[in-house]
Design an enzyme around this catalytic site. Sequence first.
Site, PDB file in Angstrom:
ATOM      1  N   ARG A 287     -25.370  -0.059   7.375  1.00  0.00           N
ATOM      2  CA  ARG A 287     -25.123  -1.506   7.247  1.00  0.00           C
ATOM      3  C   ARG A 287     -25.776  -2.259   8.406  1.00  0.00           C
ATOM      4  O   ARG A 287     -26.084  -3.443   8.299  1.00  0.00           O
ATOM      5  CB  ARG A 287     -23.609  -1.794   7.291  1.00  0.00           C
ATOM      6  CG  ARG A 287     -22.907  -1.801   5.976  1.00  0.00           C
ATOM      7  CD  ARG A 287     -22.848  -3.180   5.345  1.00  0.00           C
ATOM      8  NE  ARG A 287     -22.618  -3.058   3.932  1.00  0.00           N
ATOM      9  CZ  ARG A 287     -21.404  -3.174   3.366  1.00  0.00           C
ATOM     10  NH1 ARG A 287     -20.337  -3.399   4.126  1.00  0.00           N
ATOM     11  NH2 ARG A 287     -21.269  -3.049   2.063  1.00  0.00           N
TER      12      ARG A 287
ATOM     13  N   LYS B  89       0.862  -1.184   0.000  1.00  0.00           N
ATOM     14  CA  LYS B  89       0.000   0.000   0.000  1.00  0.00           C
ATOM     15  C   LYS B  89       0.906   1.245   0.000  1.00  0.00           C
ATOM     16  O   LYS B  89       1.814   1.348   0.806  1.00  0.00           O
ATOM     17  CB  LYS B  89      -0.888  -0.024   1.248  1.00  0.00           C
ATOM     18  CG  LYS B  89      -2.072   0.898   1.181  1.00  0.00           C
ATOM     19  CD  LYS B  89      -3.123   0.542   2.240  1.00  0.00           C
ATOM     20  CE  LYS B  89      -4.342   1.438   2.101  1.00  0.00           C
ATOM     21  NZ  LYS B  89      -5.421   1.091   3.038  1.00  0.00           N
TER      22      LYS B  89
ATOM     23  N   GLU C 251     -19.613  -3.788  10.395  1.00  0.00           N
ATOM     24  CA  GLU C 251     -20.518  -2.935  11.188  1.00  0.00           C
ATOM     25  C   GLU C 251     -21.670  -3.738  11.797  1.00  0.00           C
ATOM     26  O   GLU C 251     -22.095  -3.473  12.921  1.00  0.00           O
ATOM     27  CB  GLU C 251     -21.079  -1.821  10.304  1.00  0.00           C
ATOM     28  CG  GLU C 251     -20.062  -0.741   9.951  1.00  0.00           C
ATOM     29  CD  GLU C 251     -19.178  -1.106   8.778  1.00  0.00           C
ATOM     30  OE1 GLU C 251     -19.382  -2.182   8.183  1.00  0.00           O
ATOM     31  OE2 GLU C 251     -18.265  -0.329   8.449  1.00  0.00           O
TER      32      GLU C 251
HETATM   33  C1  LIG Z   1     -19.013  -0.644   4.885  1.00  0.00           C
HETATM   34  C2  LIG Z   1     -17.770   0.193   4.930  1.00  0.00           C
HETATM   35  N1  LIG Z   1     -17.156   0.378   6.112  1.00  0.00           N
HETATM   36  C3  LIG Z   1     -16.047   1.130   6.191  1.00  0.00           C
HETATM   37  C4  LIG Z   1     -15.520   1.722   5.067  1.00  0.00           C
HETATM   38  C5  LIG Z   1     -14.301   2.624   5.181  1.00  0.00           C
HETATM   39  N2  LIG Z   1     -13.178   2.064   4.438  1.00  0.00           N
HETATM   40  C6  LIG Z   1     -12.875   2.461   3.231  1.00  0.00           C
HETATM   41  S1  LIG Z   1     -11.549   1.683   2.605  1.00  0.00           S
HETATM   42  C7  LIG Z   1     -11.352   0.794   4.046  1.00  0.00           C
HETATM   43  C8  LIG Z   1     -10.239  -0.170   4.185  1.00  0.00           C
HETATM   44  C9  LIG Z   1     -10.248  -1.105   3.023  1.00  0.00           C
HETATM   45  O1  LIG Z   1      -9.163  -1.995   3.173  1.00  0.00           O
HETATM   46  P1  LIG Z   1      -8.836  -2.930   1.948  1.00  0.00           P
HETATM   47  O2  LIG Z   1     -10.076  -3.522   1.439  1.00  0.00           O
HETATM   48  O3  LIG Z   1      -7.774  -3.834   2.390  1.00  0.00           O
HETATM   49  O4  LIG Z   1      -8.312  -1.932   0.810  1.00  0.00           O
HETATM   50  P2  LIG Z   1      -6.927  -1.140   0.750  1.00  0.00           P
HETATM   51  O5  LIG Z   1      -7.271   0.277   1.203  1.00  0.00           O
HETATM   52  O6  LIG Z   1      -5.969  -1.823   1.644  1.00  0.00           O
HETATM   53  O7  LIG Z   1      -6.536  -1.182  -0.682  1.00  0.00           O
HETATM   54  C10 LIG Z   1     -12.337   1.116   4.936  1.00  0.00           C
HETATM   55  C11 LIG Z   1     -12.462   0.541   6.297  1.00  0.00           C
HETATM   56  C12 LIG Z   1     -16.202   1.514   3.854  1.00  0.00           C
HETATM   57  N3  LIG Z   1     -15.781   2.099   2.715  1.00  0.00           N
HETATM   58  N4  LIG Z   1     -17.295   0.747   3.812  1.00  0.00           N
HETATM   59 MG   LIG Z   2      -5.780  -3.813   2.262  1.00  0.00          MG
END
Ligand SMILES: Cc1ncc(C[n+]2csc(CCOP(=O)(O)OP(=O)(O)O)c2C)c(N)n1
Ligand SMILES: [Mg+2]
Length: 623
Positions: A395, A281, A367
């Site tokens: 959610r 990342k 959630e």
């Molecule tokens: C239902 C929901 N909860 C929380 C979020 C906030 N959120 C956006 S990206 C993220 C982390 C995503 O991690 P990952 O899927 O590993 O993607 P990366 O950013 O590592 O590429 C979160 C918690 C969201 N977008 N949707």
């Molecule tokens: Mg990730």
Amino acid sequence: MSLILERINAPQDLKRLKLTELKKLAGEIREVIINTVARNGGHLAPNLGVVELTLALHYVFDSPRDRIVWDVGHQCYAHKLVTGRREKFHTLRQYQGIAGFPKRAESPHDIVETGHSSTSISAGLGLATGIRLTRKDGRVIVVIGDGSMTAGMAFEALNNTGHLKEDLIVILNDNEMSISPNVGALSSFLSRKITGRLARRIKKDVERMMERLPGGEHFLHALKKSEELLKCALTPGMLFEALNFEYIGPVDGHDLEGLIKLFSNLREMRGPLLVHVLTKKGRGYPPAEADPETFHGVGPFDPETGKVLKSSSAPPSYTEVFSKTMLRLGELEPRLVAITAAMTTGTGLKAFAERFPERFFDVGICEQHAVTFAAGLALEGLLPVCAIYSTFLQRSFDQIIHDVALGNLHVVFAIDRGGIVGEDGPTHQGQFDLSYLRLIPNMTIMAPKDENELQHMLYTALSLPGPVAVRYPRGTGVGVPLDQEFREIPLGKAEVLREGKELLILAIGNMVSPALEAAKRLSKEGIESTVVNARFAKPLDEELICDLASEIGQVITVEENTLFGGFGSAVAECLSDHGIKTNLKRLGLPDKFIEHGAPAILREKYGLTSENIYRLAKSMFLK
Ligand SMILES: Cc1ncc(C[n+]2csc(CCOP(=O)(O)OP(=O)(O)O)c2C)c(N)n1
Ligand SMILES: [Mg+2]
Ligand SMILES: CC(=O)[C@@H](O)[C@H](O)COP(=O)(O)O
């Protein structure tokens, strides 16, 4: 020297490039993303991590005939750059500019609207099944991060995909990060150190040895049968293999040549396929590689130094006040526990987690689980505070009803990002919570007029019975001093801030301040208004509202929530139920999804300003 990117107006243009050119293009794309996000803000680290993955996907597959679905979609910038939006990319996340998430109205290459995590496999399975049933052609590829893979919905979809055995390619982008370091048993399982490479090397050595033995081909055949066993035993794939996925990986997510070869092979494979891709990342920008959490979603920064630009004179944000209040309440109330769904930093719980590690829970992007987990804690006499953004709390709508409110359990919902959040757009605006919470029995809903009242509402929430929601906006407070001592706010009691006989303005949350400003301006023109800080959307201060409304007659309500079912609706219902006739005008968000753009621009557009309150009031007194 001309940029290769300037020659890319559609994914097909990638197919004419040599590998060396693709690698150079990856560098150019990183440059554009870094410089654009440095100016506009946005999701930097997630996007830098998927540049090679995006190029390899669009090089091998034929979007949009082959559907590429991005989970959450916050990592779609490279995808947008190579699908015809290079020239507009500088407008990223700006009002009427291109969105920071996939948007179907923007491009046929944006297959589904996303913004909330963990929906891609379900959507992908629907697409794949739909392609089969309607006899269309095209493959479906979903890209889901390791954080997003922790949500229950992702497992529901994996389970159903394995059952239907549809042709679906799931690419698990594993960078061991959610926003913060990823949590959960799955995360540690995925990052087991025995990689696919080890399994493949063992397999090759054994095959070569067998081929040299007389009759070795029979052994080889038997071995192939046990290959699955070997692979499962040695790679994180066993979980996915158990769900009828062919597991491939882990593979290097930055090896463009390897990814192109792998995806070219995948084109010929059928059934559920899971490709486990390892990425970094923030790749390619040292400040983001070093601190992917800060650079997950970031405001404007100096690209040379990576220093995030922040005005030091601004008042504290509501989130910062929540963070400090939780520390103080944690000392006062030993039963207090805090829960986040993978948003430790965003909700302001980092300090609480460090101070009270045994009373802090990051449950992952879950959630629904977070709310019912809180219910369990409450049943055991603890006092859980669930800190979940307004939009993400959507959610858990049934869990709030079924697992908390029905049993009248004392769970506090700290709802940050209530109202307009701005650049994240329609998937992130907190425009519904007053409505979706108000219809739940036993629920108390508070919204503070400023950051000082927020701390008192949080303190009050700890002693109120049943489920209590405190909703507050993204961004800085009004700039009022913070009381040293907490005080309890009487349940269901509003606060009269200004008195006047000609107009009644009932405002809630961050709309109280603009309402006061409008009242001062009206007063200079001889229109004296009463301004009420409602404080509670439920229970409403019915006695005060009915008395004032029947006395004054001209009534305006103001809320940063949809008008449908929100605070204004509550007032209208109250007046109607008590048979009080007034001239009631309601200001709030219309019945539409609110687009992306700077909050100030959106508030101006939707009339959530003191200017518009003033104009509406004036119109009510025109002869
Ligand atoms: C239902 C929901 N909860 C929380 C979020 C906030 N959120 C956006 S990206 C993220 C982390 C995503 O991690 P990952 O899927 O590993 O993607 P990366 O950013 O590592 O590429 C979160 C918690 C969201 N977008 N949707
Ligand atoms: Mg990730
Ligand atoms: C992509 C995503 O959903 C989160 O990163 C979100 O954008 C965070 O919002 P804030 O910037 O308001 O914390």
